[in-house]
Design a protein around this motif. Structure first.
Motif, short mmCIF file in Angstrom:
data_model
loop_
_atom_site.label_atom_id
_atom_site.label_comp_id
_atom_site.label_asym_id
_atom_site.label_seq_id
_atom_site.Cartn_x
_atom_site.Cartn_y
_atom_site.Cartn_z
N ALA A 574 0.83 -1.20 0.00
CA ALA A 574 0.00 0.00 0.00
C ALA A 574 0.87 1.25 0.00
CB ALA A 574 -0.93 -0.01 1.21
N ILE A 575 1.95 1.23 0.77
CA ILE A 575 2.85 2.39 0.81
C ILE A 575 3.44 2.66 -0.56
CG2 ILE A 575 5.03 3.23 1.77
CD1 ILE A 575 4.36 1.77 4.35
N SER A 576 3.88 1.59 -1.25
CA SER A 576 4.47 1.78 -2.57
C SER A 576 3.44 2.27 -3.59
CB SER A 576 5.10 0.47 -3.05
OG SER A 576 4.12 -0.54 -3.18
N LEU A 577 2.20 1.79 -3.49
CA LEU A 577 1.17 2.21 -4.44
C LEU A 577 0.68 3.63 -4.18
CD1 LEU A 577 -0.95 -1.09 -4.62
CD2 LEU A 577 0.47 -0.11 -6.45
N LEU A 578 0.68 4.06 -2.91
CA LEU A 578 0.18 5.40 -2.57
C LEU A 578 1.30 6.42 -2.42
CD1 LEU A 578 -2.63 4.54 0.02
CD2 LEU A 578 -2.89 5.24 -2.35
N LYS A 579 2.48 6.09 -2.90
CA LYS A 579 3.57 7.06 -2.88
C LYS A 579 3.33 8.11 -3.96
CE LYS A 579 8.59 7.50 -3.27
NZ LYS A 579 9.87 6.79 -3.45
N GLU A 600 0.33 1.79 11.09
CA GLU A 600 1.71 2.14 10.74
C GLU A 600 1.81 2.49 9.26
OE1 GLU A 600 5.67 2.97 11.04
OE2 GLU A 600 4.17 2.67 12.63
N ALA A 601 1.13 1.72 8.40
CA ALA A 601 1.16 2.02 6.97
C ALA A 601 0.57 3.40 6.70
CB ALA A 601 0.38 0.95 6.21
N THR A 602 -0.52 3.74 7.39
CA THR A 602 -1.14 5.05 7.19
C THR A 602 -0.21 6.16 7.65
OG1 THR A 602 -3.34 4.08 7.49
CG2 THR A 602 -3.15 6.46 7.73
N ARG A 603 0.46 5.97 8.80
CA ARG A 603 1.38 7.00 9.29
C ARG A 603 2.50 7.25 8.29
NH1 ARG A 603 0.03 4.97 14.62
NH2 ARG A 603 1.46 3.21 14.36
N ARG A 604 3.02 6.20 7.70
CA ARG A 604 4.11 6.38 6.73
C ARG A 604 3.61 7.04 5.45
NH1 ARG A 604 8.19 1.14 7.09
NH2 ARG A 604 8.30 1.04 9.38
N ILE A 605 2.40 6.71 5.05
CA ILE A 605 1.82 7.36 3.87
C ILE A 605 1.63 8.85 4.13
CG2 ILE A 605 -0.25 7.51 2.43
CD1 ILE A 605 -0.53 4.44 2.82
N ARG A 606 1.15 9.20 5.32
CA ARG A 606 0.96 10.61 5.64
C ARG A 606 2.31 11.34 5.71
NH1 ARG A 606 -3.70 10.46 3.64
NH2 ARG A 606 -5.45 9.82 4.98
N GLU A 607 3.35 10.66 6.18
CA GLU A 607 4.67 11.28 6.20
C GLU A 607 5.16 11.56 4.78
OE1 GLU A 607 7.18 8.66 8.35
OE2 GLU A 607 6.28 9.10 10.32
N MET A 608 4.93 10.62 3.87
CA MET A 608 5.31 10.85 2.47
C MET A 608 4.53 12.02 1.88
SD MET A 608 5.87 7.06 0.79
CE MET A 608 4.12 6.69 0.81
N GLU A 609 3.22 12.10 2.21
CA GLU A 609 2.41 13.20 1.69
C GLU A 609 2.86 14.54 2.25
OE1 GLU A 609 -1.77 10.74 0.92
OE2 GLU A 609 -1.51 11.93 2.73
N ARG A 610 3.18 14.58 3.55
CA ARG A 610 3.67 15.84 4.13
C ARG A 610 4.99 16.26 3.49
NH1 ARG A 610 1.46 13.68 8.99
NH2 ARG A 610 3.45 12.66 9.48
#
Length: 686
Positions: A574-579, A600-610
């Motif tokens: 999910a992290i790789s697809l939502l990068k 944890e996956a959501t937190r990392r996705i939000r970090e990439m978005e920020r």
């Protein structure tokens, strides 16, 4: 020298005398007549001091022992407290794990059954699938009740504060029990006072749960008569004297338990209050009183004292015949307490029961004058249709309570209402011009009383209104009974409107019969398949779940609405697809997954978005790295999708950066309703 000459050294006393003569030595000898007395004062004083010393030592010793014992007990209590806390945590984790392990396969079972219903099945197969669905939902309901009881015991049950439409909630509950009431042929109705605001702020899910528990019990234990739900402001019933308990003034004509006894002990209903309705501002709480009246078997006198005890049944025969866990009323009582209300009941064996509860909400809507007034009937329901405004309906029914219910639902559509007690009075009113009706709604009891009179009524109505006679409808609890009666007499049957009345169902029935508004013939108020497939057309949605069956269920549900669905079986994928940059419009994320959970996956996705948003603001990268993407800032809506209903709370989802929450087992409409909130051009499912 004094007394007799007695010998004995103990009775003599020699005292030396010194006269200052160094050469002479003087002494004085004395003899006593009797021995000197014992020194009792000194003895008793010594003994007292000794006793006090011993007592003091004993007290000090006892105190030291007591202090040591208290310290040991305190230490033991701390150990037991830690064990109890650990046991409570273990219990919660166990319930969460069991819930997850049961809900996950149940989601697959119910989801696949729902998808199976969309295929071509014969009547027998459809019946089998519906039976399996009902059994699965009953199991999920049982799990929910047990988990709610566990939450209540651990003090973890909290209420939401969201705006909701009270009338829509009760319409949904009516739809839930309509099939059972029609099967039994009992009258099921809801009436909400005009003084109750349309929009309230509170917890609609828990309010629905209370109503569902009470109505479910009534449906279970009622074989004839009626079930009647009423909602008023507390101020309306505080000193009301209009309640007459004669059989002529009940919904079905059957005797009922005195509902006033069900709220007699409520502290919120004080007879010292005002006799008229107050004017309430937007900040004042809305105190509702809800009654559920039935004509069932009633509660035995000896069982009424334990009716709210968890896991207690009225009797073993009741459990065998009607089933149930016995915790529904206990949970309802706790929920009412959380809503700052009270609950009580009045029951007479073989007559029926009436359960009443109060609840406090905030006002979600107020008039321009900032005062609480009776809402305009045309705005009481979101389903009020403009094509009915200005029309007039004539209701023919001899029962005042039943007329009040019919009037309430019909007026929600903006239709004016006139009333007649029988067919003759209706004809008289029409002939004299007192009533100019577009439709006539006749109660089944009146229509079946004399079918010859009914035929005469139709003929007279056509002769009086030659241009456009009003459309005639029959209000019935069971279509099968009405048709059987008509066939036996060979009489034509007008279009029938099946009870319980709800605004959406009533509007659909009138539209089909009168040829106004939307003429789509939709089963169960659902859109046809072609319309469903356009609701999420062009939307790309990612579904993340480690369970392949749940992936198929969620993907099939979203594809039903036309969405382009991509599946992933882990948080890392999910992290790789939502990068960023990506082309997804939303994501459904399971929480419990191996290697990396959904939080944890959501937190990392939000970090990439920020990170990418910061770089966009600094001008380091372009906002539209992909020609199909025109976002200024990146934020993919992520919705939690899990069976863990204890640990995965709404607060945890928000804290990790999620935008919503869907609990398993879910239905297709739930997924659509949640995800459509993030698409402004998509109509939300109400």
């Amino acid at each position: 020298m004094y007394g007799s000459d007695e010998s004995g050294e103990k009775l003599q006393h020699v005292s030396p005398l010194n006269f200052g003569d160094p050469f002479r030595r003087h002494e004085m000898r004395c003899r006593f007549k009797q021995k000197a007395p014992w020194p009792w004062l000194a003895i008793t004083t010594s003994v007292g001091i000794l006793v006090i010393a011993l007592l003091t030592g004993h007290i000090i010793h006892a105190t030291m022992n007591r202090i040591a014992k208290v310290e040991d007990d305190c230490h033991e209590m701390m150990v037991l407290k830690k064990r109890a806390e650990a046991a409570d945590v273990a219990k919660s984790q166990f319930l969460a794990t069991v819930s997850h392990e049961i809900r996950t396969p149940m989601n697959g079972v119910l989801g696949m059954l729902h998808m199976l219903m969309d295929t071509d099945l014969d009547v027998t197969q459809q019946d089998y699938v519906r039976t399996a669905q009902a059994s699965g939902k009953a199991l999920v309901s049982l799990i929910n009740e047990v988990l709610d009881q566990a939450k209540i015991e651990s003090g973890k049950l909290e209420l939401e504060d969201v705006a909701f439409n009270l009338r829509a909630i009760l319409d949904d509950v009516l739809s839930l029990f309509s099939g059972k009431s029609q099967e039994k042929g009992i009258e099921l109705a809801v009436y909400i006072s005009d003084y109750v605001p349309e929009m309230l702020i509170g917890d609609p899910g828990r309010f629905r749960q209370i109503i569902t528990n009470l109505m479910g019990n009534s449906i279970k234990f009622t074989e004839k008569g009626h079930i009647f739900v009423t909602v008023h402001l507390v101020e309306e019933v505080r000193d009301a004297t209009e309640v007459e308990l004669t059989s002529n003034n009940t919904l079905s004509g059957f005797s009922v338990a005195d509902k006033r006894l069900s709220w007699a002990k409520f502290k919120s209903i004080s007879h010292d209050g005002p006799l008229s309705l107050p004017t309430l501002s937007a900040s004042d709480p809305i105190n509702l009183i809800v009654s559920v009246e039935d004509t069932g078997i009633g509660i035995p006198w000896d069982a009424q004292s334990r009716i709210f005890t968890p896991f207690m049944q009225v009797g073993p025969s009741i459990s065998r015949i009607h089933g149930g866990t016995g915790i529904g009323l206990s949970i309802s009582k706790c929920l009412v307490g959380l809503m700052k209300g009270e609950i009580g009941f009045s029951s007479v064996p073989k007559i029926g029961s009436t359960f009443t509860f109060t609840a406090s909400f905030s006002n979600g809507y107020c008039s321009s004058a900032s005062e609480l007034k009776p809402q305009q009937i045309t705005s009481q329901s979101g389903s009020a249709l403009k094509e009915f405004h200005g029309m007039t309906a004539l209701i023919i029914d001899p029962r005042a309570v039943r007329v009040k219910v019919s009037r309430y639902h019909i007026q929600r559509l903006g239709i004016n209402v006139e009333v007649a007690s029988d067919l003759g009075q209706a004809l008289t009113s029409i002939s004299l011009g007192h009533t100019n009706s577009n439709m006539v709604l006749v109660e089944q009891e009146v229509w079946d009383m004399d079918l010859n009179s009914s035929d005469h009524f139709i003929d007279q109505l056509k002769s009086m209104c030659r241009g456009s006679p009003p459309k005639i409808f029959v209000l019935t609890n069971s279509i099968a009974l009405t048709r059987a009666s008509a066939v036996s007499c060979g009489a034509p049957t007008p279009p029938m409107i099946l009870k319980p009345l709800r605004a959406s169902m009533l509007a659909a029935s009138l539209q089909r019969a009168m040829g106004v508004g939307n003429k789509l013939n939709c089963r169960n108020n659902e859109l046809p398949g072609s319309s469903l497939r356009n609701l999420l057309s062009g939307r790309k949605i990612l579904v993340v779940d480690d369970n392949n069956v749940n992936l198929r269920v969620a993907a099939g549900a979203l594809k039903k609405y036309g969405a382009d669905v991509v599946c992933a079986d882990s948080g890392k994928k999910a992290i790789s697809l939502l990068k960023p940059p990506h082309s997804f419009d939303a994501c459904f994320m399971d929480i419990q997954m191996p290697e990396m959970d959904g939080f944890e996956a959501t937190r990392r996705i939000r970090e990439m978005e920020r990170d990418i948003n910061d770089r966009i603001q600094k001008g380091e990268v372009s906002a539209a790295a992909n020609e199909n993407i025109t976002l200024v800032t990146w934020h993919a809506p992520i919705l939690a999708m899990t069976a863990d209903v204890i640990q995965a709370t709404h607060e945890q989802c928000i804290k990790s950066g999620m935008d919503g929450y869907v609990s398993k087992p879910f239905e297709a409409e739930q997924l659509y309703r949640e995800v459509s909130r993030f698409f402004p051009s998509v109509p939300s499912s109400e």
